[in-house]
Design an enzyme around this catalytic site. Structure first.
Site, PDB file in Angstrom:
ATOM      1  N   ALA A   1      52.395  38.162  35.292  1.00 28.00           N
ATOM      2  CA  ALA A   1      52.296  39.583  35.632  1.00 28.00           C
ATOM      3  C   ALA A   1      53.083  39.889  36.903  1.00 28.00           C
ATOM      4  CB  ALA A   1      50.827  39.966  35.810  1.00 28.00           C
TER       5      ALA A   1
ATOM      6  N   LYS B   1      44.955  38.258  53.064  1.00 26.12           N
ATOM      7  CA  LYS B   1      44.854  38.397  51.606  1.00 26.12           C
ATOM      8  C   LYS B   1      43.624  37.669  51.076  1.00 26.12           C
ATOM      9  CE  LYS B   1      46.199  39.581  47.407  1.00 26.12           C
ATOM     10  NZ  LYS B   1      47.305  38.993  46.684  1.00 26.12           N
TER      11      LYS B   1
END
Lengths: 305, 305
Positions: B11, B185
């Site tokens: 993706a 993150k």
């Protein structure tokens, strides 16, 4: 002879009720799911100590047809507590004692608020049992009961009731510190009921995984810290207690705790008695149980609102 | 003109590769599952910023047919790291830079051990994207990249690569402190990837539950404590950072993190990069992340051994 009513004829109620009746006590079962099966065919107990069948069983759909008894034994799931007052009221005579063997914390207090503190005893059952087909119950292991009064101290009544169980072949101790006993049981229930329900793995699978075995120990340590913050007469010796409990669980061959089965069958879980109240009581004494809280939150996510 | 190879056409790789090619860069995709579909019909991007289709796409099954490039963009799942050396070696010229946009910690170090520290940059992608049918990719939201060198400090090279992404319509910052950026993150990835995979609920469902919303905050707090124990140039301001991150996630409409989808499809999870190495690095600085460890253990229980 003691007249006993079993309220909550699940795996626990059916097993102990059958044992008491087999020993000659007059036992009345209040049943819902199993009523018709028991009425027609009696009660079948499959037990590691030998199977047996009770041909004639006094089974009832309503407490009014039982009337006053000497002892009410409560084995309802705690999420059914709201139904208790009207199930129990018709069973009460002047001296009726009520013994709850339900899981977790808060059950004696709830019963006391309904029927007065004097009547209430509590106990914990170290019992591996599951329901089978209607009219049958499977006793897979253990069975010992420890029971006592709400207020610390050993009563004659508790000793007398314990003797009944002993007579029926159920190892049973009357204890002077029910609160400690309840927390001891939580040291097992909190990790195993929750983790097995969450992961859909049985106790043996869980303990075979190195990480989860450590997690069980960590959770037990938290619960013992919570326990020892309460007003116990003697603190729990964490290290030794955990060791014994893990070893006892290693001997349970692929046992599925009740909460795991409840989750599989999409029944509600006993989260309040086993998680929410213990968390609150520990927090009230300044003790955080972070992993217990995390487990509680994860279990609660999938509960019906 | 920059010649770019995309290694790991999932993706992330398909989306960024398509954006770079649309902006006029020479992009080569190394693909497995999608090779045949892309070769026949090109690449279809469904994006919140407008769909587009690339008719002619240089798609390859083996890196030898690409040869040396200026930039290798790595988007492989971290559990496929072992395959990397032979996928990347044929793409290297004298000045080839390798940028990994993989999740978690340890990826730059692994690449550095294979190809030398000088070539390696790392970055994190704030991207909501999922694969669709072969030859298609869905861009659901966000997309910003922050990238930098392994060693602290802002390099010309990082600035140049960031400019390429900007030119392609991908917001991109070169950062002086990659380690901090990676931990930032993780503050998102550790709670959301794991909890969504474990409970099979998307981020919106998770945050709608009061208990799990608190759990997410508690986990984020642990990760920030872990981050701030590392050698960051500036510590992360926990309270503000968590607030912003929760609000950003509230805007993601029922987003399913990649780990949730991986678990649904019974693919292995990126547990080492996202959980195990961060736990170890925090522990190395004396910081315990109890809830993170619990989540890791629960996730690992259902992984193939």
């Amino acid at each position: 002879m003691m007249r006993i009513a079993i309220v909550g004829a699940g795996a626990l109620g059916l097993y102990y009720g059958s044992m008491l009746q087999r020993a000659g006590m007059e036992v009345h079962f209040l049943a819902r799911r199993d009523f018709e099966a028991i009425r027609q065919s009696g009660l079948q107990v499959f037990s590691i100590n030998g199977d047996f069948h009770l041909d004639r069983v006094a089974v009832h759909q309503r407490p009014e047809s039982i009337g006053p008894v000497d002892l009410v034994l409560v084995g309802l799931k705690t999420f059914a507590n709201r139904a208790m007052p009207e199930l129990i009221q018709p069973l009460l005579g002047a001296d009726t004692a009520i013994l709850t063997l339900q899981n977790g914390l808060g059950n004696e207090d709830f019963l006391a608020s309904c029927f007065g503190r004097d009547r209430i005893l509590g106990g914990i059952a170290f019992l591996c049992s599951n329901r089978g087909e209607p009219g049958t119950v499977h006793h897979l292991g253990e069975g010992r009961i420890r029971l006592g009064e709400i207020t610390p101290g050993l009563s004659d009544r508790a000793v007398r009731i314990a003797a009944c169980f002993e007579k029926a072949g159920v190892p049973c101790d009357a204890v002077a510190d029910l609160l400690r006993t309840r927390w001891e049981k939580l040291v097992w229930n909190i990790p195993f009921n929750g983790l097995c329900a969450l992961t859909n793995r049985d106790v043996t699978e869980l303990l075979a995984d190195t990480g989860c075995r450590s997690l069980v120990r960590d959770i037990m340590t938290e619960v013992i810290n919570g326990a020892n913050s309460q007003e116990l007469q003697n603190p729990i010796n964490g290290k030794e207690f955990i060791q014994n409990m893990i070893e006892a669980t290693d001997r349970m061959d692929h046992y599925q705790p009740s909460m795991m089965i409840d989750r599989q069958q999409q029944r509600p879980l006993e989260l309040e008695a086993i998680y929410s109240i213990p968390l609150e009581n520990a927090r009230g004494k300044g003790v955080k149980m972070d992993r217990v809280e995390m487990l509680y939150r994860l279990l609660k996510l999938n509960e019906p609102r």
